[in-house]
Design a protein around this motif. Structure first.
Motif, mmCIF file in Angstrom:
data_model
loop_
_atom_site.group_PDB
_atom_site.id
_atom_site.type_symbol
_atom_site.label_atom_id
_atom_site.label_comp_id
_atom_site.label_asym_id
_atom_site.label_seq_id
_atom_site.Cartn_x
_atom_site.Cartn_y
_atom_site.Cartn_z
ATOM 1 N N GLN A 47 0.812 -1.215 0.000
ATOM 2 C CA GLN A 47 0.000 0.000 0.000
ATOM 3 C C GLN A 47 0.851 1.273 0.000
ATOM 4 O O GLN A 47 0.316 2.375 0.033
ATOM 5 N N GLY A 84 -5.978 -4.249 5.138
ATOM 6 C CA GLY A 84 -5.423 -3.331 4.149
ATOM 7 C C GLY A 84 -4.463 -2.334 4.777
ATOM 8 O O GLY A 84 -4.265 -1.233 4.250
ATOM 9 N N ARG A 129 -1.631 3.323 7.325
ATOM 10 C CA ARG A 129 -1.837 4.232 6.203
ATOM 11 C C ARG A 129 -2.329 5.611 6.652
ATOM 12 O O ARG A 129 -2.213 6.595 5.931
#
Length: 283
Positions: free
Chosen positions: A180, A203, A208
């Motif tokens: 990512q 994810g 993130r």
């Protein structure tokens, strides 16, 4: 593994059961939106209280189970669910490792808390220890996460329907961060992060956004928990803070439990001795 799509006239039957939990993982089904309507054309959902269907004893091809086992009634009910199901899938941290309610397994004060909180504690019937589903019955597939994602649930249903073994992704969150292109918060900010020992599936959501992983998806394959704990100590975490990192959402997952207990005991030993005031001492 045989396909469940054996006849165009007969749809495979599915049930979604709730045990001790917050209902968050069941929302992974409802959050599918239009995809859930499309899935309903392929399967027949017989029991799913969150969506308004109730038939707890219905024989089904796939039973999804959310929540841990906290009472004797739940212990009996999960046996019935297992007997009525071709495949049983446990979903979420509570079902796979006991969840937050399993924190009471760490000490022996459960009865004291119960007696202090409830006016009639004799009516409260609980198991001595909170248990994941696999501690009581055979589980065909575990979907880890707190909560699980809609993509996980949908992929598992489709794989089982067509006789394909569902993918059990045990990669570390760190690998997902690389995919990512998320900046490592432990390297760049010195923030203690559970990513090196936690399986992906989210994810890399927290890293993130610049925050550390809390281990929502449970231990990854060959998780080096002791090494990470020593790294946390090097970053300045005290023993009780290190214990909390491992003994939180997935406290009963063996890889987390073993390391967490070491620091939990050490933390307790580090507590100052509480001396009684002179006037309260026994004669």
């Amino acid at each position: 593994m045989k396909s469940l799509m054996t006849s165009p006239k007969t749809r495979p039957r599915i049930a979604v059961h709730k045990f001790s939990s917050c209902d968050g993982c069941q929302l992974a089904f409802l959050n599918l939106g239009e995809a859930l309507l499309q899935l309903n054309e392929q399967v027949e959902i017989l029991h799913f209280l969150e969506a308004g269907m109730s038939d707890v004893a219905a024989p089904v091809d796939i039973a999804f189970v959310e929540g841990s086992l906290s009472t004797p009634d739940e212990q009996e009910r999960i046996r019935q669910v297992r007997a009525n199901s071709r495949y049983l899938v446990s979903i979420g941290a509570c079902a796979t490792s006991g969840g937050l309610q399993a924190l009471r397994n760490l000490d022996s004060s459960h009865d004291d808390w119960r007696d202090a909180i409830y006016a009639r504690p004799e009516f409260i019937h609980t198991l001595k220890d909170v248990r994941p589903i696999a501690a009581e019955v055979r589980v065909d597939l575990e979907l880890w996460g707190c909560p699980v994602s809609s993509a996980q649930v949908l992929a598992a249903v489709r794989a089982l329907l067509f006789g394909v073994a569902p993918v059990d992704d045990r990669d570390r969150v760190c690998l997902e961060c690389k995919r990512q292109q998320a900046v490592c918060v432990m390297v760049t900010q010195g923030v203690p992060c559970m990513g090196p020992v936690t399986r992906t599936g989210c994810g890399a959501l927290c890293p993130r956004f610049g925050r550390d992983c809390y281990g929502c998806y449970g231990p990854s394959e060959t998780a080096q928990t002791e090494t990470l704990a020593r790294r946390f100590a090097g970053l300045g975490l005290l023993t009780d803070a290190i214990a909390r990192r491992f003994l939180l959402i997935n406290s009963q997952a063996p890889a987390f439990l073993q390391t967490g207990r070491v620091f939990y005991r050490t933390s307790a030993e580090d507590q100052p001795v509480q001396h009684q005031p002179a006037g309260d001492q026994d004669d």
